[in-house]
Enzyme design. Structure first.
Site, short mmCIF file in Angstrom:
data_model
loop_
_atom_site.label_atom_id
_atom_site.label_comp_id
_atom_site.label_asym_id
_atom_site.label_seq_id
_atom_site.Cartn_x
_atom_site.Cartn_y
_atom_site.Cartn_z
N SER A 1 0.85 -1.19 0.00
CA SER A 1 0.00 0.00 0.00
C SER A 1 0.88 1.23 0.00
O SER A 1 2.02 1.20 0.46
CB SER A 1 -0.89 0.01 1.24
OG SER A 1 -1.51 1.28 1.44
N TYR B 1 26.27 9.69 -15.79
CA TYR B 1 25.12 8.84 -16.11
C TYR B 1 24.26 8.64 -14.87
O TYR B 1 23.02 8.74 -14.93
CB TYR B 1 25.61 7.50 -16.64
CG TYR B 1 24.52 6.62 -17.20
CD1 TYR B 1 24.02 6.84 -18.47
CD2 TYR B 1 24.01 5.56 -16.46
CE1 TYR B 1 23.02 6.03 -19.00
CE2 TYR B 1 23.01 4.75 -16.96
CZ TYR B 1 22.52 4.99 -18.24
OH TYR B 1 21.52 4.18 -18.75
N TYR C 1 -1.45 -1.07 10.34
CA TYR C 1 -1.63 -1.31 8.91
C TYR C 1 -0.39 -0.87 8.14
O TYR C 1 0.10 -1.60 7.26
CB TYR C 1 -2.87 -0.55 8.43
CG TYR C 1 -3.24 -0.83 6.99
CD1 TYR C 1 -3.81 -2.04 6.62
CD2 TYR C 1 -3.04 0.12 6.00
CE1 TYR C 1 -4.17 -2.30 5.30
CE2 TYR C 1 -3.39 -0.12 4.69
CZ TYR C 1 -3.96 -1.33 4.35
OH TYR C 1 -4.30 -1.58 3.04
#
Length: 513
Positions: free
Chosen positions: A141, A407, A154
């Site tokens: 989530s 890079y 949670y």
């Protein structure tokens, strides 16, 4: 990716919401789905709506014995399990703050969301390892990355899912088992609707905080789950499907109204920079095969297949770049997709010996040019109601590579650019995402080995999947993000690196020659 036979797919929490939408999407792909849920009536009803050969399994994912028996039953009945989707989960409906939490609430949420996923992955992997292949997709989530008051257990469980995903991906890659995580943002599921009814979720405030201006539909999350289960070079990845929520970092609302949805085109107009060779060419081929009219921009278009439109372009030439984009828009009436692929490698000199000109040339091509191309294309897209931009990042954006400072800096900048543009342009219906390849078997990479600048043997051993990726596997990710299947994805960076970025141990990730 296409399968030679229907896959056997186990989806937990499948009686409703994301789980049911995922089961429906796999069924539409021709796979055989086992829908598992502790809600007996709900899951049996859901299975009946899908019809034969799909079936229901009444399962409490907090019960180890039930998981062991259930997975064994599926394997015996169907001859194996090809895909596991760990979707079952619960929240604390009261939204209890941490100081008031009781041990039982914490234990229950962790047991269902985390331990249940572990147990199912463990049992399914035993079958997949024996078969030499399989895919597991864990539902995490957005709360794993950004805090919400009253959701501590949670959040703990969903962040832990990410760590578990990376660990399992690296452990099981050598056996052909891939493990990824999908991170939804706010999704209009039954759980969220119930929380909204109780006043715990303010739909208007949530929508304003999301760049795309609305919650996701369960089917939009399901699309990402199905894709993650299918691409053979994606493992250990965390794929955000949150409408740009995790990309937005400002104070105040991200959007006041839902963003427009780019119109569906039978033959979208796609521009691919650096599309004459390597990943760019594979991407152009894939999008053309999907029905797009593909236009390639490259310094050397001599390698283009017959019939493909191409324009010679030095992407550092700002005036020429703007002129060609305007020309394409005028000729075709629109630009639906831009793939920012053109790039060059560093010169591999020690930084203390590298010239300023070499450093800045890398930035000009790898970082500034993508901004200019994206801006030019977005000016066209916003007048037509939207579009999609996919930037090519790299594992170099998040892991340092010696003698490649320009890079690495540029690719990290590309990821920031992706998030910025996603949040700015969502209001115009322009989605901006990035694909981050690992080492891919392009002519350029093969040339590095031939020149003695990189040992591909060492690289292969560093990749959990034990091989370099194929350009077509990157093209598959680009095609997904360019399509309506990724309609709720913006500001996301999708790793396609064989597990490279997930590996955190010392020594080799794979035992290969």
């Amino acid at each position: 990716m296409e399968q030679n036979r229907p896959r056997i797919v186990l989806v937990t929490g499948a009686a409703a919401g994301i789980g049911l939408a995922t089961a429906q999407r796999f069924a539409a792909c021709g796979d055989t789905v086992v829908l598992a849920d502790r809600d007996a009536d709900g899951v049996q009803r859901a299975a009946r709506t899908l019809g034969f050969p799909h079936e229901a399994l009444v399962l409490d994912v907090a019960d180890e014995a039930a998981i062991v028996a259930g997975v064994a039953k599926i394997a015996a009945q169907h001859g194996g399990i090809d895909v596991l989707v760990n979707n079952a989960g619960i929240v604390d409906p009261a939204g209890t703050l941490a100081l008031d939490l009781d041990a039982g609430t914490v234990e229950r949420i962790l047991r269902v969301n985390l331990t249940g996923s572990y147990l199912l992955a463990r049992e399914a992997a035993r079958i997949m390892i024996a078969a030499g292949a399989g895919a597991i997709v864990n539902l995490s989530s957005g709360i794993a990355l950004q805090a919400i008051a009253g959701r501590t257990p949670y959040a703990m469980s969903k962040a832990a899912i990410l760590g578990l995903t990376r660990a399992l991906a690296c452990e099981w890659a050598q056996h052909g088992v891939r493990v990824n995580a999908v991170l939804p943002g706010y999704v209009a599921t039954e759980i969220v609707e119930a929380l909204a009814a109780e006043g715990q979720v303010d739909r208007q405030a949530v929508g304003a905080r999301i760049p795309l201006g609305r919650m996701a539909r369960p089917a939009e999350v399901a699309e990402a789950i199905v894709w993650a289960a299918g691409n053979p070079y994606v493992t250990g990845g965390s794929i955000a499907v949150d409408g740009g929520y995790s990309a937005f970092g400002a104070v105040g609302p991200a959007s006041m109204t839902p963003a427009p949805v780019a119109p569906m085109r039978e033959r979208p107009v796609v521009v691919v920079s650096g599309g004459a060779r390597g990943i760019g060419a594979a991407t152009a081929d894939r999008l053309a095969a999907d029905g797009a009219h593909v236009i390639v921009l490259d310094r050397d278009i001599g390698a283009l297949p017959e019939g493909r439109e191409g324009h010679v372009l030095d992407v550092t030439d700002e005036a020429a770049l703007a002129s060609i984009i305007d020309q394409i828009a005028a000729q075709h009436g629109r630009i639906d997709v831009l793939v920012n692929n053109a790039a060059i490698a560093d010169d591999f000199r020690p930084t203390t010996e590298q010239t300023l000109a070499a450093f800045e040339r890398g930035l000009a091509i790898n970082l500034v040019a993508p901004l200019r191309l994206a801006t030019a294309a977005a000016r066209v897209m916003r007048t037509q109601g939207g579009g999609a931009i996919i930037n090519l990042s790299s594992i170099a954006a998040r892991g340092g590579l010696p003698r490649r400072g320009s890079y690495c800096a540029a690719k990290a900048g590309v990821e920031a650019l992706t998030r910025q543009l996603a949040c700015e342009w969502a209001q115009h219906g322009v989605r901006v995402n990035a694909v981050a390849p690992g080492y891919i078997a392009t002519p350029g990479v093969m040339a590095l080995e031939a020149q003695g600048k990189r040992s591909l043997r060492g690289i292969r051993r560093r990749i959990p999947l034990g091989r370099l990726g194929q350009p077509e596997e990157i093209a598959d990710a680009v095609a997904f993000l360019a399509s309506s299947r990724a309609a709720y994805m913006t500001g996301a960076v999708v790793p396609v690196d064989g597990g490279w970025s997930a590996f955190g141990d010392a020594g080799d990730a794979a035992d290969v020659e």
